[in-house]
Design an enzyme around this catalytic site. Structure first.
Site, mmCIF file in Angstrom:
data_model
loop_
_atom_site.group_PDB
_atom_site.id
_atom_site.type_symbol
_atom_site.label_atom_id
_atom_site.label_comp_id
_atom_site.label_asym_id
_atom_site.label_seq_id
_atom_site.Cartn_x
_atom_site.Cartn_y
_atom_site.Cartn_z
ATOM 1 N N SER A 24 -22.228 2.554 4.841
ATOM 2 C CA SER A 24 -21.051 1.682 4.715
ATOM 3 C C SER A 24 -21.205 0.732 3.530
ATOM 4 O O SER A 24 -20.332 -0.093 3.282
ATOM 5 C CB SER A 24 -20.822 0.879 6.002
ATOM 6 O OG SER A 24 -21.980 0.143 6.347
ATOM 7 N N ASN A 111 -25.806 -5.766 15.539
ATOM 8 C CA ASN A 111 -24.499 -5.808 16.223
ATOM 9 C C ASN A 111 -23.889 -7.210 16.204
ATOM 10 O O ASN A 111 -22.713 -7.379 15.899
ATOM 11 C CB ASN A 111 -24.632 -5.315 17.666
ATOM 12 C CG ASN A 111 -25.133 -3.889 17.720
ATOM 13 O OD1 ASN A 111 -25.167 -3.213 16.700
ATOM 14 N ND2 ASN A 111 -25.531 -3.434 18.903
ATOM 15 N N THR A 156 25.923 -9.171 7.319
ATOM 16 C CA THR A 156 25.318 -8.564 8.510
ATOM 17 C C THR A 156 25.718 -7.099 8.431
ATOM 18 O O THR A 156 26.803 -6.781 7.921
ATOM 19 C CB THR A 156 25.838 -9.185 9.835
ATOM 20 O OG1 THR A 156 27.249 -8.984 9.898
ATOM 21 C CG2 THR A 156 25.536 -10.676 9.932
ATOM 22 N N HIS A 157 24.861 -6.231 8.890
ATOM 23 C CA HIS A 157 25.084 -4.768 8.768
ATOM 24 C C HIS A 157 25.292 -4.352 7.312
ATOM 25 O O HIS A 157 25.963 -3.368 7.039
ATOM 26 C CB HIS A 157 26.289 -4.292 9.586
ATOM 27 C CG HIS A 157 26.321 -4.785 10.993
ATOM 28 N ND1 HIS A 157 25.776 -4.090 12.047
ATOM 29 C CD2 HIS A 157 26.816 -5.931 11.523
ATOM 30 C CE1 HIS A 157 25.949 -4.772 13.162
ATOM 31 N NE2 HIS A 157 26.573 -5.907 12.874
ATOM 32 N N SER A 278 10.985 2.808 -18.246
ATOM 33 C CA SER A 278 10.943 4.240 -17.965
ATOM 34 C C SER A 278 10.415 4.937 -19.212
ATOM 35 O O SER A 278 10.697 4.513 -20.333
ATOM 36 C CB SER A 278 12.350 4.738 -17.640
ATOM 37 O OG SER A 278 12.471 6.109 -17.941
ATOM 38 N N LYS A 284 16.103 1.440 -19.121
ATOM 39 C CA LYS A 284 15.713 1.072 -17.757
ATOM 40 C C LYS A 284 14.818 -0.163 -17.690
ATOM 41 O O LYS A 284 13.886 -0.320 -18.469
ATOM 42 C CB LYS A 284 14.959 2.233 -17.080
ATOM 43 C CG LYS A 284 15.771 3.468 -16.798
ATOM 44 C CD LYS A 284 16.935 3.259 -15.834
ATOM 45 C CE LYS A 284 16.516 2.947 -14.413
ATOM 46 N NZ LYS A 284 15.834 4.074 -13.775
ATOM 47 N N ASN A 286 12.888 -1.485 -14.526
ATOM 48 C CA ASN A 286 12.694 -1.116 -13.120
ATOM 49 C C ASN A 286 11.957 -2.200 -12.317
ATOM 50 O O ASN A 286 11.021 -2.810 -12.826
ATOM 51 C CB ASN A 286 11.899 0.188 -13.033
ATOM 52 C CG ASN A 286 12.703 1.370 -13.549
ATOM 53 O OD1 ASN A 286 13.921 1.396 -13.426
ATOM 54 N ND2 ASN A 286 12.015 2.329 -14.139
ATOM 55 N N GLU A 291 9.260 -2.801 -5.609
ATOM 56 C CA GLU A 291 9.144 -1.505 -4.926
ATOM 57 C C GLU A 291 7.749 -1.318 -4.341
ATOM 58 O O GLU A 291 7.587 -0.815 -3.228
ATOM 59 C CB GLU A 291 9.459 -0.365 -5.900
ATOM 60 C CG GLU A 291 10.921 -0.311 -6.291
ATOM 61 C CD GLU A 291 11.141 0.642 -7.449
ATOM 62 O OE1 GLU A 291 11.648 1.740 -7.207
ATOM 63 O OE2 GLU A 291 10.791 0.285 -8.588
ATOM 64 N N TYR A 318 -21.397 -2.247 21.671
ATOM 65 C CA TYR A 318 -21.233 -1.781 20.297
ATOM 66 C C TYR A 318 -21.257 -0.248 20.227
ATOM 67 O O TYR A 318 -22.053 0.414 20.877
ATOM 68 C CB TYR A 318 -22.350 -2.341 19.395
ATOM 69 C CG TYR A 318 -22.224 -1.842 17.965
ATOM 70 C CD1 TYR A 318 -21.370 -2.462 17.078
ATOM 71 C CD2 TYR A 318 -22.925 -0.713 17.536
ATOM 72 C CE1 TYR A 318 -21.217 -1.985 15.779
ATOM 73 C CE2 TYR A 318 -22.781 -0.224 16.249
ATOM 74 C CZ TYR A 318 -21.922 -0.866 15.378
ATOM 75 O OH TYR A 318 -21.768 -0.390 14.104
ATOM 76 N N LYS A 326 -13.818 -1.664 8.837
ATOM 77 C CA LYS A 326 -13.825 -2.449 7.608
ATOM 78 C C LYS A 326 -12.876 -1.947 6.521
ATOM 79 O O LYS A 326 -12.141 -2.771 5.942
ATOM 80 C CB LYS A 326 -15.253 -2.591 7.082
ATOM 81 C CG LYS A 326 -16.039 -3.540 7.949
ATOM 82 C CD LYS A 326 -17.511 -3.517 7.681
ATOM 83 C CE LYS A 326 -18.260 -3.922 8.921
ATOM 84 N NZ LYS A 326 -18.092 -2.969 10.068
HETATM 85 N N1 ARG Z 1 -22.803 -1.104 9.384
HETATM 86 C C1 ARG Z 1 -22.709 -1.333 10.782
HETATM 87 C C2 ARG Z 1 -21.248 -1.675 11.161
HETATM 88 O O1 ARG Z 1 -20.513 -1.993 10.310
HETATM 89 C C3 ARG Z 1 -23.600 -2.454 11.180
HETATM 90 C C4 ARG Z 1 -24.006 -2.442 12.612
HETATM 91 C C5 ARG Z 1 -24.921 -1.307 12.887
HETATM 92 N N2 ARG Z 1 -25.435 -1.366 14.209
HETATM 93 C C6 ARG Z 1 -26.093 -0.372 14.756
HETATM 94 N N3 ARG Z 1 -26.476 -0.518 15.979
HETATM 95 N N4 ARG Z 1 -26.281 0.774 14.118
HETATM 96 O O2 ARG Z 1 -20.864 -1.625 12.300
#
Ligand code: ARG
Length: 476
Positions: A24, A111, A156-157, A278, A284, A286, A291, A318, A326
């Protein structure tokens, strides 16, 4: 690279594909400053309770600061073999401090660590969103005085309905954004709870002091149940909802202005800095920023769905699935922050096409409701007056005239109480002036609301304003 999380129980190295699958670091490196903040508070607490010596604490805190600087200046090496930001920082600490570095993780787990980092990150991000919303509110508010005299057709509408003062329109967005700000503040309360010390899920046998950590990290309270808090991502989902509603508000505004800037409406001229051209049609201009504000709301709203689906099947406590919270969370915050940043100068820079709007204001019988209410005040029942004005509008349409231009005979044939004096309340300017209820578009009401907003947004001295319905004390 051996990771601190692979204990002696493992007899084989991690498969390369697993490393790629489970990493991650590619997205959670955003948490580095908050990870260092959390670890520093944890180390300080460990010294308070005698687990670390003051010297060990100082070594750990100084090295964490150093690591933070290296990450900030892009000279820190990242590797997917170390999984996530927590492992990277801890491994660097161990490489630099040896056994002292190995003590930092005492009495905590990744955790509660990741939950804490994320709460700290979300808290800061919510504060930035609040600033962005307030900035945009001021941009809307700042249009009020300059456009005070302008009358817009209200819809409205998507059909012309009743006239509204332009400042009434600007303040409508101040109100929506005020509710968004309230939601941000409310969400911050539930985010600002200390998870650290829950350890893996059950707490720890070591003599940690969770309230000490709470104070150091400026959390409002310590979570009361370790099992709950190590897995709790309600604050993530709630943020995603708050952001979704902001994005939806921005999207409706963007949609409105895309329409208003068309040749068909021609209500608005957008600032050229916020438009694109454009590649084939040279004429144009835009409204791409608008948008994309509308378009990006789809992503943000989608992330809310992603997060709800992510948590719905997870038993306590967990589960690694939670790592997937994330990317959508970060993207929602980053997208909305950017949309807010662009919306404010766009609102400030757009020009209402006053002549064009005024020239077409007599279209659509915007004064029909005023006429109906005039009849009600003469003692005619609402449904009767409603029907009667409807048939007058019908006749006016057939003759191609406004209500004010209908001949006296037509008016009197409709109702004997209708005489020349009715012309005093017909026409868009008079219709606007005739409103009187609290919160309506009557100039006096709008003026009062402007002063309330001025005090809210610019912290001017609270004033006591008189109204027909009694004195209203402004809140600070
Ligand atoms: N990268 C993990 C997460 O975002 C961190 C926690 C990992 N915990 C574990 N018991 N492997 O959740």
């Amino acid at each position: 690279m051996a990771t601190p999380s692979r204990s002696g129980v493992f007899t084989q190295a991690t498969d390369r594909r697993v490393e790629r699958f489970t990493e991650s670091i590619s997205f959670d490196r955003r948490l580095y400053a908050h990870d260092i903040q959390g670890s520093t508070a944890h180390a300080q607490m460990l010294a308070e309770v005698g687990v670390l010596t003051p010297h060990e604490r100082d070594q750990i805190c100084a090295t964490l600061q150093q690591i933070g600087k290296e990450i900030e200046h892009d000279v820190f090496p990242f590797s997917i073999a170390l999984e996530d930001i927590h492992m990277h920082i801890e491994q660097a600490l161990i490489e630099r401090l040896g056994d002292v570095g190995r003590k930092l993780h005492t009495g905590r787990s990744r955790n509660d660590q990741v939950a804490t980092d994320l709460r700290l990150w979300v808290r800061d991000a919510l504060d930035r969103i609040k600033d962005g919303l307030e900035n945009l509110q001021r941009a809307f508010f700042d249009r009020c005085e300059g456009d005070f005299e302008v009358i817009l057709p209200g819809y409205t509408h998507m059909q012309r309905a009743q006239p509204v003062l332009a400042p009434h329109y600007w303040l409508a967005y101040c109100e929506k954004l005020a509710r968004d700000i309230d939601r941000v503040k409310d969400c911050r309360k539930r985010t600002n709870v200390c998870s650290l010390g829950a350890a893996a899920l059950a707490g720890t046998t070591l003599p940690i002091d969770r309230h000490d950590v709470m104070q150091r990290l400026k959390f409002d309270s310590v979570a009361g149940n370790s099992l709950d808090v190590s897995s709790d991502r309600d604050f993530v989902v709630e943020s995603a909802f708050v952001l979704s509603l902001i994005a939806a508000h921005l999207s409706t505004w963007a949609e409105e202005w895309i329409l208003w800037s068309t040749a068909e409406f021609n209500f608005l001229k957008l600032p050229h800095e916020f438009c694109t051209g454009s590649s084939i049609m040279p004429q144009k201009i835009n409204p791409d920023v608008l948008e994309l504000t509308r378009g990006k709301s789809a992503r943000v709203i989608g992330h809310l769905q992603t997060l709800l689906v992510l948590i719905k099947g997870l038993p306590l406590a967990y589960n690694r699935d939670l790592q997937e919270d994330k990317p959508p969370l970060f993207d929602s915050f980053e997208t909305v922050e950017l949309c807010l940043e662009l919306a404010a100068p766009l609102v400030a820079g757009a020009k209402l096409n006053r002549e064009g709007i005024a020239a077409k204001l007599d279209r659509g019988y915007l004064d029909a409701t005023t006429l109906m209410e005039y009849l009600i005040q003469k003692g005619i029942a609402q449904r009767t007056a409603h029907h009667l004005v409807g048939s007058l509008v019908n006749q006016a349409m057939q003759q191609g005239v406004s209500l004010a231009e209908l001949p006296l005979e037509t008016l009197q044939a409709a109702h004997p109480d209708l005489d020349e004096s009715v012309r005093e309340i017909l026409g868009v300017d008079k219709a606007v002036a005739a409103f009187r209820s609290y919160g309506s578009t009557a100039p006096s009401e709008v003026r009062r609301q402007i002063e309330i907003w001025r005090s809210r947004l610019y912290q001017t001295d609270p004033a006591v304003l008189k109204s027909d319905e009694g004195a209203i004390t402004l809140e600070k």
